[in-house]
Design a protein around this motif. Structure first.
Motif, PDB file in Angstrom:
ATOM      1  N   GLY A   1      -3.247   3.734  -4.983  1.00  0.00           N
ATOM      2  CA  GLY A   1      -1.839   4.068  -5.163  1.00  0.00           C
ATOM      3  C   GLY A   1      -0.950   2.864  -4.907  1.00  0.00           C
ATOM      4  O   GLY A   1      -1.408   1.752  -4.681  1.00  0.00           O
ATOM      5  N   SER A   2       0.333   3.102  -4.876  1.00  0.00           N
ATOM      6  CA  SER A   2       1.311   2.031  -4.731  1.00  0.00           C
ATOM      7  C   SER A   2       1.956   2.066  -3.347  1.00  0.00           C
ATOM      8  O   SER A   2       1.327   1.719  -2.349  1.00  0.00           O
ATOM      9  CB  SER A   2       2.361   2.121  -5.838  1.00  0.00           C
ATOM     10  N   GLN A   3       3.176   2.546  -3.270  1.00  0.00           N
ATOM     11  CA  GLN A   3       3.994   2.491  -2.058  1.00  0.00           C
ATOM     12  C   GLN A   3       3.321   3.156  -0.865  1.00  0.00           C
ATOM     13  O   GLN A   3       2.642   4.170  -0.994  1.00  0.00           O
ATOM     14  CB  GLN A   3       5.336   3.169  -2.343  1.00  0.00           C
TER      15      GLN A   3
ATOM     16  N   GLU B   1       2.005   7.090  -0.204  1.00  0.00           N
ATOM     17  CA  GLU B   1       1.640   7.875  -1.383  1.00  0.00           C
ATOM     18  C   GLU B   1       0.320   8.611  -1.176  1.00  0.00           C
ATOM     19  O   GLU B   1      -0.661   8.037  -0.686  1.00  0.00           O
ATOM     20  CB  GLU B   1       1.530   6.979  -2.619  1.00  0.00           C
TER      21      GLU B   1
ATOM     22  N   PHE C   1      -2.330   5.556  -1.173  1.00  0.00           N
ATOM     23  CA  PHE C   1      -1.647   4.272  -1.380  1.00  0.00           C
ATOM     24  C   PHE C   1      -2.532   3.079  -1.027  1.00  0.00           C
ATOM     25  O   PHE C   1      -3.329   3.110  -0.091  1.00  0.00           O
ATOM     26  CB  PHE C   1      -0.359   4.215  -0.553  1.00  0.00           C
TER      27      PHE C   1
ATOM     28  N   SER D   1       1.525  -2.973   4.728  1.00  0.00           N
ATOM     29  CA  SER D   1       1.085  -1.763   4.027  1.00  0.00           C
ATOM     30  C   SER D   1      -0.437  -1.739   3.915  1.00  0.00           C
ATOM     31  O   SER D   1      -1.063  -0.672   4.048  1.00  0.00           O
ATOM     32  CB  SER D   1       1.717  -1.694   2.633  1.00  0.00           C
TER      33      SER D   1
END
Length: 412
Positions: A202-204, A207, A376, A393
């Motif tokens: 995933g991204s952010q 997520e 994410f 992240s």
């Protein structure tokens, strides 16, 4: 070396290896250069102490972290892909590290005036004060999905070195060719041996996704007749004009640039036209199965109506399903989503549960018998020169993997 620097070094070691996949190739992997990273990953998995590390003739990698508890725990898996998108070059990636990001424009390439700006990419402002890894403006970065691989390898290494974290058996899988829709095609679910898995793709941060598009591809051909233009009256039939009638018959605002959330679309992504024949290439997407079927039926009806209008078989259409919404396969085992959600909450991460506006290996794997939500990996602006990933992240994603393993063992 700090844990943060270790993640940075590992990630940069992966993204500086070119693994761009090729949709026009019939081999698996679709490019020989994917083997360069695949073989490196096999060596690294063995080096950190993983068991049963294998790579097959198609470059699918699997490995096992054995359980360290006496009671039965379901076998879970974590999966990422090592190819990068052919949408933008992944050759000679030169990552740039931005320490303590100040919320202002980041000059990726002064010579070519390429700037990563929060005025356009507002998500950048979520990461003020953090460490960002960006491109130099001339390539993509490859966080999709080498961030996911970095996180999985780092999490396995951490669990191996911290026996106090109790977990059941964990499987790791790395795949080629996800970016061209083939990542799961030759994945041996039975050999993998997990009860369920998570793609780290995933991204952010936050997520968590278990819904994706139903997807199909459509090829429409319009046929014409070529005659010398000086003597063409009443004789020439220009297929490109016919093709434009088909394009204009579809709902104009049901396209990617006008839709969001659960809204589906028709996307014209390729035209090849001459007077005698024009080919239109579309992708069809919708989360709702009935609406998805209605979209396909609409395209077929337009072809029929236009052929009737022109009193000839001017158009022909071929539609092929590509993948389906994994929600149907995940909802009966929603506890696997609940575990991931609880893991994030315990780590102070706000879960962002939303549909994927695209596809994922997890969709195909879910229909192959391996339910597989998506988590994410941290990157943003995939498939282009403005791609970036916050290191923090990636660190949080490592923690989520470890916490999922711990909670799965506790819940038994």
């Amino acid at each position: 070396m700090t844990p943060k620097q270790r993640i940075i070094n590992r990630f940069i070691g992966y993204v500086t290896i070119d693994t761009e996949s090729d949709p026009n190739s019939n081999t698996t992997p679709s490019t020989k250069k994917q083997w360069d990273l695949a073989n490196k990953l096999v060596m690294e998995l063995k080096a950190i102490g993983m068991s049963d590390v294998t790579i097959d003739d198609n470059a699918y990698i699997m490995a096992t972290l054995p359980s360290n508890v006496d009671h039965h725990v379901p076998t879970i898996g974590f999966i990422s892909h090592f190819d990068t998108s052919p949408d933008f070059t992944g050759a000679n990636v030169k990552p740039q590290i931005v320490e303590d990001y100040d919320g202002k424009d980041i000059v990726l390439n002064a010579e070519e005036n390429i700037v990563l700006s929060p005025d356009y990419f507002e998500d950048l402002l979520l990461y003020k004060g953090q460490t960002l890894i960006t491109t130099d403006g001339t390539t993509l970065l490859g966080a999709d999905d080498k961030a996911g691989i970095t996180e999985i390898v780092t999490a396995m290494e951490y669990l191996i070195n911290h026996h106090e974290i109790k977990h059941g058996p964990i499987k790791v899988g790395f795949t080629p060719d996800e970016e061209i829709g083939r990542g799961a095609h030759k994945f041996d679910v039975e050999k993998f041996g997990a009860d369920w898995a998570y793609t780290m793709d995933g991204s952010q941060i936050g997520e968590l996704e278990y819904e994706n598009f139903n997807a199909a591809g459509a090829v429409i051909k319009a046929k014409g007749k070529i005659v010398h233009p000086g003597y063409a009256k009443g004789k020439m039939v220009n297929s490109m004009y016919y093709a434009s009638e088909f394009i204009n018959a579809l709902p104009r605002l049901e396209t990617p640039e006008h839709t969001e959330g659960y809204e589906g679309f028709f996307h014209l992504h390729g035209i090849n036209g001459k007077v005698e024949e024009t080919t239109l290439k579309y992708i069809i997407r919708d989360h709702d199965k009935d609406k998805f079927e209605a979209r396909k039926a609409l395209m077929e009806k337009i072809v029929l109506d236009l052929n009737t209008k022109f009193e000839a078989e001017v158009f022909e259409i071929e539609i092929k399903d590509q993948y389906f919404n994994m929600k149907e396969k995940v909802e009966p085992v929603m506890h696997i989503v609940d575990i991931a959600e609880e893991a994030m909450k315990q780590l102070g991460i706000t879960p962002l549960i939303k549909p994927i506006r695209g596809g994922t290996d997890g969709s195909q794997l879910s229909y192959m018998g391996l339910p597989c939500p998506n988590i994410f990996a941290g990157g943003h602006n995939f498939h282009g020169r403005y791609e970036y990933v916050p290191v923090e992240s990636m660190q949080k994603a490592v923690e989520v993997i470890c916490k999922i393993a711990e909670l799965t063992a506790q819940n038994q």
